[in-house]
Design a protein around this motif. Structure first.
Motif, PDB file in Angstrom:
ATOM      1  N   MET A   1     -14.733 -72.005 114.682  1.00 32.62           N
ATOM      2  CA  MET A   1     -15.854 -71.947 115.594  1.00 32.62           C
ATOM      3  C   MET A   1     -15.546 -70.900 116.668  1.00 32.62           C
ATOM      4  SD  MET A   1     -17.412 -75.058 117.915  1.00 32.62           S
ATOM      5  CE  MET A   1     -18.003 -75.982 116.524  1.00 32.62           C
ATOM      6  N   LEU A   3     -15.325 -69.654 120.066  1.00 26.10           N
ATOM      7  CA  LEU A   3     -15.294 -70.300 121.375  1.00 26.10           C
ATOM      8  C   LEU A   3     -14.709 -69.383 122.442  1.00 26.10           C
ATOM      9  CD1 LEU A   3     -13.826 -73.815 120.456  1.00 26.10           C
ATOM     10  CD2 LEU A   3     -16.215 -73.275 120.915  1.00 26.10           C
ATOM     11  N   GLN A  60     -12.219 -76.651 118.309  1.00 16.73           N
ATOM     12  CA  GLN A  60     -12.825 -77.091 119.563  1.00 16.73           C
ATOM     13  C   GLN A  60     -12.027 -78.204 120.221  1.00 16.73           C
ATOM     14  OE1 GLN A  60     -17.084 -77.816 119.524  1.00 16.73           O
ATOM     15  NE2 GLN A  60     -16.825 -79.483 120.989  1.00 16.73           N
ATOM     16  N   HIS A 165     -19.544 -72.428 122.908  1.00 17.63           N
ATOM     17  CA  HIS A 165     -19.667 -72.025 121.513  1.00 17.63           C
ATOM     18  C   HIS A 165     -20.656 -70.870 121.481  1.00 17.63           C
ATOM     19  CE1 HIS A 165     -21.625 -72.636 117.420  1.00 17.63           C
ATOM     20  NE2 HIS A 165     -20.436 -72.110 117.188  1.00 17.63           N
ATOM     21  N   ASP A 167     -22.842 -68.274 119.128  1.00 20.38           N
ATOM     22  CA  ASP A 167     -23.398 -67.866 117.833  1.00 20.38           C
ATOM     23  C   ASP A 167     -23.912 -66.453 117.967  1.00 20.38           C
ATOM     24  OD1 ASP A 167     -23.168 -69.982 115.987  1.00 20.38           O
ATOM     25  OD2 ASP A 167     -24.871 -71.026 116.883  1.00 20.38           O
TER      26      ASP A 167
END
Length: 189
Positions: A1, A3, A60, A165, A167
């Protein structure tokens, strides 16, 4: 992810900078951005200071647990949160940024302690807030930075760090806060 850990300026600081962007002379802005492809200001709600980029495949739970532990240790030393203001400007490749000025030496140390707690390198850290990007081309760096050369916003105090987070989308990054940790010591009694 994907981050990162961020520090967000106060609402007052964002409003002040947003008003400065809105007041830019359009001819001067056009001259400064001539030759830059797809120059665009980012939305004020995205303006933040990245303290540490954790990577595209960060865990995370690991990131948030480590941040909680480090901030708790930092707060036991009873540091005052840094007082900062947005001031001056500069460019990186494809980025126009506003600088971050600590009010005093202790505020600089406090900011660097937060960078360390977030997992970043406090020695190589240059506090800044990205306000515009472009895809390609060569602009006049002096004209670009001159748009905000004398800029100085109101002082504000850091209150919390967030793990965000990110995207990546065609319209730009979409940020979602996944964790918050306060950086001010709560008084007991």
């Amino acid at each position: 992810m994907r981050l990162f850990t961020a520090l967000w300026p106060s609402e007052e600081a964002v409003r002040h900078l947003s008003a400065a962007v809105d007041r830019l002379d359009r001819k001067r802005l056009a001259a400064a951005t001539a030759g830059l492809r797809k120059f665009r200001f980012s939305a004020p709600e995205r303006w933040h200071l990245t303290l540490c980029f954790h990577g595209d495949d960060a865990d995370q739970d690991e990131v948030t647990e480590r941040l909680d532990r480090r901030v708790a240790r930092l707060l036991t030393a009873d540091p005052a949160p840094p007082r900062l203001r947005l001031s001056g400007s500069g460019t990186f490749r494809g980025v126009l940024w506003i600088g971050v000025e600590p009010e005093a030496t202790g505020d600089d140390r406090a900011l660097r302690a937060l960078v360390r707690a977030a997992g970043g390198d406090p020695h190589g850290y240059r506090a800044h807030l990205t306000i515009a990007r472009w895809a390609a081309g060569r602009g006049d760096r002096e004209l670009l930075t001159g748009l905000f050369a004398g800029y100085a916003g109101p002082w504000w105090e850091a209150r919390e760090l967030t793990v965000v987070h990110s995207d990546l989308r065609e319209s730009g990054p979409a940020h979602r806060t996944v964790h918050r940790v306060g950086v001010t010591r709560t008084s007991s009694g």
